[in-house]
Design an enzyme around this catalytic site. Structure first.
Site, PDB file in Angstrom:
ATOM      1  N   LYS A 154      63.443  16.966  24.030  1.00 47.79           N
ATOM      2  CA  LYS A 154      65.693  17.311  25.818  1.00 47.79           C
ATOM      3  C   LYS A 154      64.464  18.479  26.881  1.00 47.79           C
ATOM      4  O   LYS A 154      64.312  19.080  28.011  1.00 47.79           O
ATOM      5  CB  LYS A 154      66.344  17.484  24.534  1.00 47.79           C
ATOM      6  CG  LYS A 154      67.065  16.029  23.971  1.00 47.79           C
ATOM      7  CD  LYS A 154      68.483  16.255  23.672  1.00 47.79           C
ATOM      8  CE  LYS A 154      67.972  17.004  22.956  1.00 47.79           C
ATOM      9  NZ  LYS A 154      67.593  16.904  21.190  1.00 47.79           N
TER      10      LYS A 154
ATOM     11  N   ARG B  41      69.613  18.074  10.209  1.00 45.84           N
ATOM     12  CA  ARG B  41      69.692  17.708  11.978  1.00 45.84           C
ATOM     13  C   ARG B  41      69.721  16.655  12.083  1.00 45.84           C
ATOM     14  O   ARG B  41      70.694  16.024  12.597  1.00 45.84           O
ATOM     15  CB  ARG B  41      68.825  18.374  12.223  1.00 45.84           C
ATOM     16  CG  ARG B  41      68.686  20.599  12.102  1.00 45.84           C
ATOM     17  CD  ARG B  41      67.963  20.730  12.432  1.00 45.84           C
ATOM     18  NE  ARG B  41      67.476  21.162  14.238  1.00 45.84           N
ATOM     19  CZ  ARG B  41      66.194  21.419  14.607  1.00 45.84           C
ATOM     20  NH1 ARG B  41      65.356  21.649  13.955  1.00 45.84           N
ATOM     21  NH2 ARG B  41      65.739  20.983  16.148  1.00 45.84           N
TER      22      ARG B  41
ATOM     23  N   ARG C 130      62.315  29.799  14.690  1.00 44.11           N
ATOM     24  CA  ARG C 130      63.998  28.937  14.911  1.00 44.11           C
ATOM     25  C   ARG C 130      64.207  28.826  13.378  1.00 44.11           C
ATOM     26  O   ARG C 130      63.586  28.553  12.709  1.00 44.11           O
ATOM     27  CB  ARG C 130      64.034  27.748  15.783  1.00 44.11           C
ATOM     28  CG  ARG C 130      64.298  28.328  17.194  1.00 44.11           C
ATOM     29  CD  ARG C 130      64.133  26.903  17.657  1.00 44.11           C
ATOM     30  NE  ARG C 130      64.662  25.651  16.867  1.00 44.11           N
ATOM     31  CZ  ARG C 130      65.663  24.541  17.997  1.00 44.11           C
ATOM     32  NH1 ARG C 130      65.117  24.501  19.788  1.00 44.11           N
ATOM     33  NH2 ARG C 130      66.536  23.658  17.194  1.00 44.11           N
TER      34      ARG C 130
ATOM     35  N   ARG D 281      76.890  16.137  21.696  1.00 44.78           N
ATOM     36  CA  ARG D 281      76.796  15.710  20.696  1.00 44.78           C
ATOM     37  C   ARG D 281      78.048  14.885  20.262  1.00 44.78           C
ATOM     38  O   ARG D 281      77.451  14.658  18.581  1.00 44.78           O
ATOM     39  CB  ARG D 281      76.485  17.251  20.297  1.00 44.78           C
ATOM     40  CG  ARG D 281      74.912  17.335  20.402  1.00 44.78           C
ATOM     41  CD  ARG D 281      74.920  18.800  19.166  1.00 44.78           C
ATOM     42  NE  ARG D 281      73.320  18.493  18.456  1.00 44.78           N
ATOM     43  CZ  ARG D 281      72.523  18.904  19.272  1.00 44.78           C
ATOM     44  NH1 ARG D 281      72.447  19.760  20.266  1.00 44.78           N
ATOM     45  NH2 ARG D 281      70.964  19.048  18.403  1.00 44.78           N
TER      46      ARG D 281
ATOM     47  N   ARG E  82      56.243  22.989  15.702  1.00 42.29           N
ATOM     48  CA  ARG E  82      56.569  24.179  16.629  1.00 42.29           C
ATOM     49  C   ARG E  82      57.216  24.557  15.852  1.00 42.29           C
ATOM     50  O   ARG E  82      57.305  26.088  15.867  1.00 42.29           O
ATOM     51  CB  ARG E  82      58.065  23.700  16.824  1.00 42.29           C
ATOM     52  CG  ARG E  82      58.476  24.571  18.184  1.00 42.29           C
ATOM     53  CD  ARG E  82      59.890  23.899  18.984  1.00 42.29           C
ATOM     54  NE  ARG E  82      60.921  24.098  18.069  1.00 42.29           N
ATOM     55  CZ  ARG E  82      61.519  23.102  18.391  1.00 42.29           C
ATOM     56  NH1 ARG E  82      61.662  22.576  19.812  1.00 42.29           N
ATOM     57  NH2 ARG E  82      62.706  22.850  17.945  1.00 42.29           N
TER      58      ARG E  82
HETATM   59  P1  AP5 Z   1      62.054  19.874  22.683  1.00 40.87           P
HETATM   60  O1  AP5 Z   1      61.539  19.895  24.251  1.00 40.87           O
HETATM   61  O2  AP5 Z   1      61.868  21.041  21.984  1.00 40.87           O
HETATM   62  O3  AP5 Z   1      62.998  19.201  22.320  1.00 40.87           O
HETATM   63  P2  AP5 Z   1      63.994  19.078  22.035  1.00 40.87           P
HETATM   64  O4  AP5 Z   1      64.736  17.816  21.606  1.00 40.87           O
HETATM   65  O5  AP5 Z   1      64.710  19.922  22.769  1.00 40.87           O
HETATM   66  O6  AP5 Z   1      64.408  19.986  20.047  1.00 40.87           O
HETATM   67  P3  AP5 Z   1      65.287  20.670  19.566  1.00 40.87           P
HETATM   68  O7  AP5 Z   1      65.093  20.881  18.822  1.00 40.87           O
HETATM   69  O8  AP5 Z   1      65.909  21.403  20.684  1.00 40.87           O
HETATM   70  O9  AP5 Z   1      66.421  19.980  19.341  1.00 40.87           O
HETATM   71  P4  AP5 Z   1      68.028  19.635  19.011  1.00 40.87           P
HETATM   72  O10 AP5 Z   1      68.926  19.159  19.765  1.00 40.87           O
HETATM   73  O11 AP5 Z   1      67.500  20.407  17.159  1.00 40.87           O
HETATM   74  O12 AP5 Z   1      68.186  21.680  19.229  1.00 40.87           O
HETATM   75  P5  AP5 Z   1      69.504  22.610  19.457  1.00 40.87           P
HETATM   76  O13 AP5 Z   1      68.685  23.801  20.258  1.00 40.87           O
HETATM   77  O14 AP5 Z   1      70.285  20.863  21.236  1.00 40.87           O
HETATM   78  O15 AP5 Z   1      60.251  19.115  21.844  1.00 40.87           O
HETATM   79  C1  AP5 Z   1      60.264  19.615  20.738  1.00 40.87           C
HETATM   80  C2  AP5 Z   1      58.610  19.680  20.153  1.00 40.87           C
HETATM   81  O16 AP5 Z   1      58.001  18.907  20.812  1.00 40.87           O
HETATM   82  C3  AP5 Z   1      58.237  20.759  20.562  1.00 40.87           C
HETATM   83  O17 AP5 Z   1      57.408  21.982  20.339  1.00 40.87           O
HETATM   84  C4  AP5 Z   1      57.598  20.261  22.251  1.00 40.87           C
HETATM   85  O18 AP5 Z   1      56.888  21.337  22.784  1.00 40.87           O
HETATM   86  C5  AP5 Z   1      57.326  19.262  21.438  1.00 40.87           C
HETATM   87  N1  AP5 Z   1      56.734  17.474  22.409  1.00 40.87           N
HETATM   88  C6  AP5 Z   1      58.042  17.471  23.201  1.00 40.87           C
HETATM   89  N2  AP5 Z   1      57.219  16.395  23.797  1.00 40.87           N
HETATM   90  C7  AP5 Z   1      56.141  15.908  23.378  1.00 40.87           C
HETATM   91  C8  AP5 Z   1      55.784  14.979  23.172  1.00 40.87           C
HETATM   92  N3  AP5 Z   1      55.254  14.412  24.641  1.00 40.87           N
HETATM   93  N4  AP5 Z   1      54.049  14.730  22.806  1.00 40.87           N
HETATM   94  C9  AP5 Z   1      54.563  15.190  21.602  1.00 40.87           C
HETATM   95  N5  AP5 Z   1      54.961  16.833  21.259  1.00 40.87           N
HETATM   96  C10 AP5 Z   1      56.191  16.744  22.053  1.00 40.87           C
HETATM   97  O19 AP5 Z   1      70.479  22.318  18.604  1.00 40.87           O
HETATM   98  C11 AP5 Z   1      69.674  23.557  18.145  1.00 40.87           C
HETATM   99  C12 AP5 Z   1      71.436  23.710  16.593  1.00 40.87           C
HETATM  100  O20 AP5 Z   1      72.669  24.563  17.929  1.00 40.87           O
HETATM  101  C13 AP5 Z   1      72.163  22.546  16.325  1.00 40.87           C
HETATM  102  O21 AP5 Z   1      71.687  21.625  15.275  1.00 40.87           O
HETATM  103  C14 AP5 Z   1      73.691  22.642  16.029  1.00 40.87           C
HETATM  104  O22 AP5 Z   1      73.403  23.373  15.288  1.00 40.87           O
HETATM  105  C15 AP5 Z   1      74.152  23.645  16.874  1.00 40.87           C
HETATM  106  N6  AP5 Z   1      74.376  23.165  18.851  1.00 40.87           N
HETATM  107  C16 AP5 Z   1      73.419  22.633  19.817  1.00 40.87           C
HETATM  108  N7  AP5 Z   1      74.262  22.055  20.628  1.00 40.87           N
HETATM  109  C17 AP5 Z   1      75.476  22.191  19.986  1.00 40.87           C
HETATM  110  C18 AP5 Z   1      76.664  20.885  20.353  1.00 40.87           C
HETATM  111  N8  AP5 Z   1      76.441  20.391  21.768  1.00 40.87           N
HETATM  112  N9  AP5 Z   1      76.871  21.215  19.420  1.00 40.87           N
HETATM  113  C19 AP5 Z   1      77.616  21.370  18.389  1.00 40.87           C
HETATM  114  N10 AP5 Z   1      76.185  22.018  17.774  1.00 40.87           N
HETATM  115  C20 AP5 Z   1      75.501  22.644  18.952  1.00 40.87           C
HETATM  116 MG    MG Z   2      66.102  22.013  22.086  1.00 42.50          MG
END
Ligand code: AP5
Ligand code: MG
Length: 190
Positions: free
Chosen positions: A14, A145, A134, A89, A128
């Site tokens: 994402k 997660r 993180r 979410r 990562r």
């Molecule tokens: P990346 O692009 O970082 O993927 P992502 O989907 O953004 O992954 P996140 O870890 O950020 O997702 P998340 O939903 O758990 O975290 P968030 O911060 O939203 O890619 C991941 C890795 O893969 C990177 O190293 C990248 O380089 C690599 N990659 C990408 N594309 C690739 C490809 N094609 N091939 C190979 N490698 C690739 O949320 C974190 C926490 O915050 C949640 O658990 C929750 O506690 C809280 N939170 C956030 N938003 C909310 C909400 N709306 N409601 C409630 N709690 C929330």
């Molecule tokens: Mg992200």
């Protein structure tokens, strides 16, 4: 306005694809995960509350997120559109977003759902985790997660299917290949 929800499991890409989309279409980026991590870094009350959930791989309560989002959205008023990354979410978050956008005279254009196999998600996040710092990029938290995603977030796909906004994107392959598929979808809808 061009308002996009980018949707998918943890590690589905994402954030990576959002960066490319905002450059190509000149959009504002709202990542609730990034906003929460900034709150944690700044030691705010919201940050302190959120940190405990994030470390355990659990979703932060809806009301905290919804209250936070209204302020962030108003700070992007001048943008051509917004990409929502990691939000909504849950169904209550999706409903709140719809109301917030409608009040501002706009709506979601499309929801892009990045489809990635679970083994690949875990590998990406563990990789990562070696450098990200993180608190949630470790195997135990990644598993939680993924459970939260399956139980609370994945059902949102049906909500956006009913709204006629859902588009599945193959999220495996190179970053450029995935971005090319995304561009096709956005260009057809914008
Ligand atoms: P990346 O692009 O970082 O993927 P992502 O989907 O953004 O992954 P996140 O870890 O950020 O997702 P998340 O939903 O758990 O975290 P968030 O911060 O939203 O890619 C991941 C890795 O893969 C990177 O190293 C990248 O380089 C690599 N990659 C990408 N594309 C690739 C490809 N094609 N091939 C190979 N490698 C690739 O949320 C974190 C926490 O915050 C949640 O658990 C929750 O506690 C809280 N939170 C956030 N938003 C909310 C909400 N709306 N409601 C409630 N709690 C929330
Ligand atoms: Mg992200």
């Amino acid at each position: 306005m061009l308002n996009i929800v980018i949707f998918g499991a943890p590690g589905s890409g994402k954030g990576t694809q959002s960066e490319l989309i905002i450059k190509e279409y000149d959009l504002a980026h709202i990542s609730t995960g990034d906003v929460l991590r900034a709150e944690i870094k700044n030691g705010t009350e919201l940050g302190k509350t959120a940190a405990a959930y994030i470390e355990k791989g659990q979703l932060v309560p809806d009301q905290l997120i919804i209250d936070m989002l209204a302020g962030v959205l108003d700070s992007k008023k001048e943008a051509k559109g917004v990409i929502f990354d990691g939000f909504p979410r849950t169904i209550p978050q999706a409903e709140a977003l719809k109301v917030m956008l409608n009040e501002r005279g706009t709506d979601i254009t499309v929801m892009l759902s990045l489809e990635v196999e679970e083994e690949e998600l875990i590998n990406r996040l563990l990789e990562r985790g070696k450098v990200s710092g993180r608190s949630d990029d470790n195997l135990e938290t990644i598993q939680s997660r993924l459970v939260e995603y399956r139980e609370k977030t994945a059902p949102l796909a049906d909500y956006y299917i009913q709204e006629g906004k859902y588009v599945a994107i193959k999220g495996m392959g190179t970053i450029d290949e995935i971005f090319a598929s995304i561009k096709e979808v956005i260009d057809a809808r914008k």
